[in-house]
Motif scaffolding. Structure first.
Motif, PDB file in Angstrom:
ATOM      1  N   ASP A  98       0.831  -1.211   0.000  1.00 52.22           N
ATOM      2  CA  ASP A  98       0.000   0.000   0.000  1.00 52.22           C
ATOM      3  C   ASP A  98       0.859   1.251   0.000  1.00 52.22           C
ATOM      4  O   ASP A  98       0.594   2.208  -0.730  1.00 52.22           O
ATOM      5  CB  ASP A  98      -0.925   0.014   1.228  1.00 52.22           C
ATOM      6  N   SER A  99       1.876   1.242   0.853  1.00 52.65           N
ATOM      7  CA  SER A  99       2.758   2.404   0.936  1.00 52.65           C
ATOM      8  C   SER A  99       3.485   2.647  -0.379  1.00 52.65           C
ATOM      9  O   SER A  99       3.624   3.786  -0.828  1.00 52.65           O
ATOM     10  CB  SER A  99       3.759   2.184   2.078  1.00 52.65           C
ATOM     11  N   MET A 100       3.942   1.578  -1.011  1.00 50.98           N
ATOM     12  CA  MET A 100       4.667   1.705  -2.277  1.00 50.98           C
ATOM     13  C   MET A 100       3.756   2.236  -3.382  1.00 50.98           C
ATOM     14  O   MET A 100       4.139   3.133  -4.151  1.00 50.98           O
ATOM     15  CB  MET A 100       5.237   0.346  -2.678  1.00 50.98           C
ATOM     16  N   LEU A 101       2.528   1.720  -3.450  1.00 53.40           N
ATOM     17  CA  LEU A 101       1.597   2.172  -4.490  1.00 53.40           C
ATOM     18  C   LEU A 101       1.236   3.638  -4.293  1.00 53.40           C
ATOM     19  O   LEU A 101       1.078   4.389  -5.263  1.00 53.40           O
ATOM     20  CB  LEU A 101       0.324   1.319  -4.456  1.00 53.40           C
ATOM     21  N   ALA A 102       1.097   4.054  -3.039  1.00 55.77           N
ATOM     22  CA  ALA A 102       0.681   5.426  -2.746  1.00 55.77           C
ATOM     23  C   ALA A 102       1.734   6.457  -3.153  1.00 55.77           C
ATOM     24  O   ALA A 102       1.422   7.640  -3.294  1.00 55.77           O
ATOM     25  CB  ALA A 102       0.363   5.565  -1.261  1.00 55.77           C
ATOM     26  N   GLN A 103       2.992   6.027  -3.362  1.00 59.73           N
ATOM     27  CA  GLN A 103       4.048   6.961  -3.770  1.00 59.73           C
ATOM     28  C   GLN A 103       3.805   7.525  -5.167  1.00 59.73           C
ATOM     29  O   GLN A 103       4.363   8.567  -5.525  1.00 59.73           O
ATOM     30  CB  GLN A 103       5.411   6.265  -3.737  1.00 59.73           C
ATOM     31  N   HIS A 104       2.976   6.851  -5.955  1.00 57.46           N
ATOM     32  CA  HIS A 104       2.791   7.256  -7.349  1.00 57.46           C
ATOM     33  C   HIS A 104       1.409   7.848  -7.622  1.00 57.46           C
ATOM     34  O   HIS A 104       1.112   8.186  -8.770  1.00 57.46           O
ATOM     35  CB  HIS A 104       3.032   6.057  -8.264  1.00 57.46           C
ATOM     36  N   CYS A 110      -7.695  -1.737  -4.636  1.00 54.45           N
ATOM     37  CA  CYS A 110      -6.591  -2.690  -4.777  1.00 54.45           C
ATOM     38  C   CYS A 110      -7.147  -4.063  -4.400  1.00 54.45           C
ATOM     39  O   CYS A 110      -7.451  -4.312  -3.239  1.00 54.45           O
ATOM     40  CB  CYS A 110      -5.426  -2.303  -3.864  1.00 54.45           C
ATOM     41  N   GLU A 111      -7.314  -4.931  -5.395  1.00 51.50           N
ATOM     42  CA  GLU A 111      -7.977  -6.213  -5.185  1.00 51.50           C
ATOM     43  C   GLU A 111      -7.040  -7.359  -5.532  1.00 51.50           C
ATOM     44  O   GLU A 111      -6.403  -7.347  -6.579  1.00 51.50           O
ATOM     45  CB  GLU A 111      -9.233  -6.307  -6.065  1.00 51.50           C
ATOM     46  N   GLN A 112      -6.988  -8.350  -4.647  1.00 46.39           N
ATOM     47  CA  GLN A 112      -6.152  -9.509  -4.924  1.00 46.39           C
ATOM     48  C   GLN A 112      -6.834 -10.425  -5.933  1.00 46.39           C
ATOM     49  O   GLN A 112      -8.041 -10.624  -5.917  1.00 46.39           O
ATOM     50  CB  GLN A 112      -5.857 -10.298  -3.653  1.00 46.39           C
ATOM     51  N   VAL A 113      -6.028 -10.979  -6.848  1.00 42.22           N
ATOM     52  CA  VAL A 113      -6.509 -11.919  -7.862  1.00 42.22           C
ATOM     53  C   VAL A 113      -6.092 -13.318  -7.442  1.00 42.22           C
ATOM     54  O   VAL A 113      -4.925 -13.555  -7.116  1.00 42.22           O
ATOM     55  CB  VAL A 113      -5.909 -11.588  -9.253  1.00 42.22           C
ATOM     56  N   ASN A 114      -7.031 -14.233  -7.406  1.00 47.40           N
ATOM     57  CA  ASN A 114      -6.713 -15.616  -7.035  1.00 47.40           C
ATOM     58  C   ASN A 114      -6.009 -16.325  -8.189  1.00 47.40           C
ATOM     59  O   ASN A 114      -6.524 -16.382  -9.306  1.00 47.40           O
ATOM     60  CB  ASN A 114      -7.987 -16.381  -6.670  1.00 47.40           C
ATOM     61  N   ALA A 132      -1.349   6.298 -13.107  1.00 48.70           N
ATOM     62  CA  ALA A 132      -1.190   4.899 -13.524  1.00 48.70           C
ATOM     63  C   ALA A 132       0.027   4.752 -14.430  1.00 48.70           C
ATOM     64  O   ALA A 132       0.807   3.796 -14.302  1.00 48.70           O
ATOM     65  CB  ALA A 132      -2.448   4.424 -14.244  1.00 48.70           C
ATOM     66  N   ARG A 133       0.198   5.699 -15.350  1.00 48.42           N
ATOM     67  CA  ARG A 133       1.348   5.643 -16.264  1.00 48.42           C
ATOM     68  C   ARG A 133       2.664   5.740 -15.488  1.00 48.42           C
ATOM     69  O   ARG A 133       3.619   4.998 -15.757  1.00 48.42           O
ATOM     70  CB  ARG A 133       1.252   6.789 -17.279  1.00 48.42           C
ATOM     71  N   LEU A 134       2.706   6.630 -14.482  1.00 54.30           N
ATOM     72  CA  LEU A 134       3.911   6.762 -13.655  1.00 54.30           C
ATOM     73  C   LEU A 134       4.187   5.472 -12.888  1.00 54.30           C
ATOM     74  O   LEU A 134       5.347   5.044 -12.773  1.00 54.30           O
ATOM     75  CB  LEU A 134       3.726   7.930 -12.681  1.00 54.30           C
ATOM     76  N   LEU A 139       7.401   1.048 -11.390  1.00 57.25           N
ATOM     77  CA  LEU A 139       7.311  -0.231 -10.685  1.00 57.25           C
ATOM     78  C   LEU A 139       7.653  -1.439 -11.547  1.00 57.25           C
ATOM     79  O   LEU A 139       8.126  -2.451 -11.023  1.00 57.25           O
ATOM     80  CB  LEU A 139       5.901  -0.415 -10.100  1.00 57.25           C
ATOM     81  N   ASN A 140       7.399  -1.361 -12.852  1.00 54.96           N
ATOM     82  CA  ASN A 140       7.649  -2.526 -13.699  1.00 54.96           C
ATOM     83  C   ASN A 140       9.139  -2.886 -13.696  1.00 54.96           C
ATOM     84  O   ASN A 140       9.995  -2.076 -14.058  1.00 54.96           O
ATOM     85  CB  ASN A 140       7.182  -2.253 -15.130  1.00 54.96           C
TER      86      ASN A 140
END
Length: 585
Positions: A98-104, A110-114, A132-134, A139-140
């Motif tokens: 969560d913290s990492m995603l919030a940096q951008h 944010c939903e987990q995929v089984n 999203a582009r950032l 992150l990629n």
């Protein structure tokens, strides 16, 4: 979302090559492979097959000397705010992600995929395209605990319809698991999680190799378990939060205790390993019970010994008390079950009161008061963001927000703590609550109580009284096994006192049953110069608040009935006599 893009394709590749790779990996596909220069497309029958292809082939499969890159095929018009992040470490804590995603940017969901993979996969929606582009750019390919993250767009069905509406406060999509393959958080039970405290040296054994042990616990107990390893670096103990049904929490707690005891034996840890659970201070008084009866009964029924940490350990950032239980594992698990049963009863009671408060006081942001433990759901959307009247509460509170006056009686020896040095605390409290707060002079040398006179609208009353109750507990003016109960006086018009009492005392009895406060309207009192009499309310904070709000609701109904009954132009309460209506000739 079942169409795949295959990149880094050799010019020598053929359809037969791709068919062989997919059949070898047992990945179903539902159409021919469409080959282009350097890339290809293929359709999968469902999302599960598409995810299997991405996990099994992307960055792993080679064809004619080139490593294939496989991801969802997303048309440019649908490359908006929605991303998929794969290859997340299986034992990673969600708070870190969560913290990492919030940096951008601002994460809306944010939903987990089984999936069938060891690593975790989440679908993320940002609030804007550029965010999203950032996130894709930054992150990629980035490393997280020796795992290279893989980030790609996924189709955003709302992209062509303009920006998606913002979801509610703290909306995070469907609840996520603590590790891949875990069952989703069960529904239909109290939102209050079980919080444990475990020695730091046992955390590794609880997690297990590559998260295998914690995954097994979550599967067996149908729980969501967060181990807060990065909190309080260097601390001797770490908190664990368990979200599940009451039965699931007890099962998870018992398994964790068994793991700790086994690890203690294997490592020749000589000290006794107690069970420690964290309970928010708001619930401790009701857990202990009058003269400690509730806690003593739990100890006797379960054959355990329970101690509670001191109030001196509490801070603004640490409102939880530690309950340490000694005894065999089975007994400790039974004690935990009984303790949490009492705590959940208190929590549900307070939530019910809060729900009523929020409907009667539009604009009140109950989430911001810090009344409940970490992980517990409060009131959902922030009340302060809702327009007045949106709660469906009485119109007298929704529109006018009339000032109220409450006399709150506090122990005389606690006045200094409420006032603070040179009046600093009471000034800060008044500013925070938006109310006028004054301490009346002592009525005599040996008076046991002093009166705090609080004047302000309903929300200000709630905030001011909440802080005063909390301050008295924090400063130890009430014992560790004693709940803060204060007496409050509010004045009502003498003609409305009968409505508060009700026929044969029915209304006041119902009010006491609803609020759990003692409500008394003394019958022998003489109305003051404003033709008002006193109603006395005694109880813990939420009981007092609920009783006050219900009484104010009765008074509002009386006022409305007076307005409706008053003849046009006739005398009565109001700005004064009305001019006579001219008669038609």
């Amino acid at each position: 979302m079942n169409k795949l893009y295959i990149g880094n394709v050799s010019a020598e590749a053929t359809e037969k090559d791709f068919e062989s790779i997919f059949e070898e990996k047992q990945i179903p596909y539902s159409g021919p492979f469409l080959l282009k220069t350097g890339y290809a497309f293929v359709d999968c029958p469902d999302d599960k097959a598409a995810m299997k292809a991405i996990d099994a082939l992307s960055g792993k499969a080679e064809l004619h000397g080139k490593t294939l890159e496989v991801e969802h095929s997303v048309p440019k018009r649908q490359r908006s705010c929605k991303l998929q992040i794969r290859n997340i470490p299986p034992h990673m804590q969600w708070e870190v992600l969560d913290s990492m995603l919030a940096q951008h940017g601002t994460v809306e969901s944010c939903e987990q995929v089984n999936t069938d993979t060891e690593t975790a996969v989440v679908n993320v929606r940002y609030s804007a395209r550029d965010q999203a582009r950032l996130a894709v750019e930054k992150l990629n390919g980035s490393m997280m605990e020796s795992y290279a993250l893989k980030v790609s767009y996924i189709p955003d069905e709302n992209a062509t319809e303009g920006p998606s509406p913002r979801r509610g406060f703290n909306s995070r999509g469907t609840p996520r698991s603590s590790s891949p393959g875990m069952s989703p958080r069960p529904k239909g039970h109290s939102d209050l999680p079980l919080r444990m405290l475990v020695p730091t040296q046992f955390v590794g054994a609880i997690i297990g190799k590559e998260g295998a042990t914690i995954r097994n616990i979550t599967k067996q107990t149908h729980s969501k378990i967060d181990i807060h390893r990065k909190e309080n670096a260097g601390a001797a103990e770490k908190p664990i939060t368990i979200h599940s049904t009451p039965e699931g929490c007890t099962s998870a707690c018992k398994i964790i205790m068994e793991i700790m005891h086994k690890e203690a034996l294997d490592t020749k840890f000589n000290e006794e390993v107690p069970m420690k659970i964290l309970v928010h201070n708001n619930f401790v008084g009701r857990l202990i019970g009058k003269e400690g009866r509730n806690l003593k009964k739990i100890e006797l029924d379960t054959g355990t010994r329970i101690t509670i940490s001191s109030l001196y350990d509490l801070t603004m950032h640490n409102p939880e008390r530690t309950l340490t239980t000694l005894g065999p594992i089975e007994n400790c698990a039974s004690a935990q079950e009984e303790v949490m049963k009492k705590v959940r009863e208190a929590y549900d009671s307070d939530m019910s009161a809060m729900s009523l408060q929020s409907t009667m006081i539009p604009g009140l942001n109950l989430n911001a008061l810090g009344l409940f433990p970490p992980g517990a759901s409060c009131m959902g959307p922030s009340m302060s963001n809702m327009p007045p009247g949106a709660h469906g509460g009485p119109s007298s509170f929704g529109s006018q927000q009339e000032c109220e006056s409450v006399h709150l009686f506090i122990p005389a020896h606690a006045v200094g703590a409420i006032i603070g040095r040179q009046g600093q605390h009471i000034r800060q409290l008044s500013h925070f609550a938006g109310a006028s707060i004054k301490i009346a002079p002592a009525e005599g040398k040996d008076c046991q109580h002093r009166t705090a006179i609080i004047v302000g609208p309903p929300e200000a009353q709630f905030k001011a009284q909440c802080r005063i109750f909390s301050k008295l507990k924090e400063e130890n003016f009430f014992g560790p096994k004693e709940e803060v109960k204060l007496e409050a006086h509010i004045k009502v018009p003498s003609f409305a006192a009968g409505r508060v009492i009700g026929k044969g005392g029915k209304t006041v009895t119902e009010l006491q049953n609803l609020s759990c406060a003692e409500v008394v309207v003394p019958r022998d009192q003489t109305p003051d110069e404003n033709d008002q009499v006193v109603v006395k309310i005694t109880g813990h904070f939420f009981a007092c608040q609920l009783a006050q709000r219900k009484i104010q609701e009765i008074l509002a109904q009386v006022r409305r009935q007076q307005q409706q009954a008053k003849p046009p132009g006739g005398p009565g309460p109001g700005p004064g006599p009305q001019p006579p209506v001219p008669r038609r000739k």
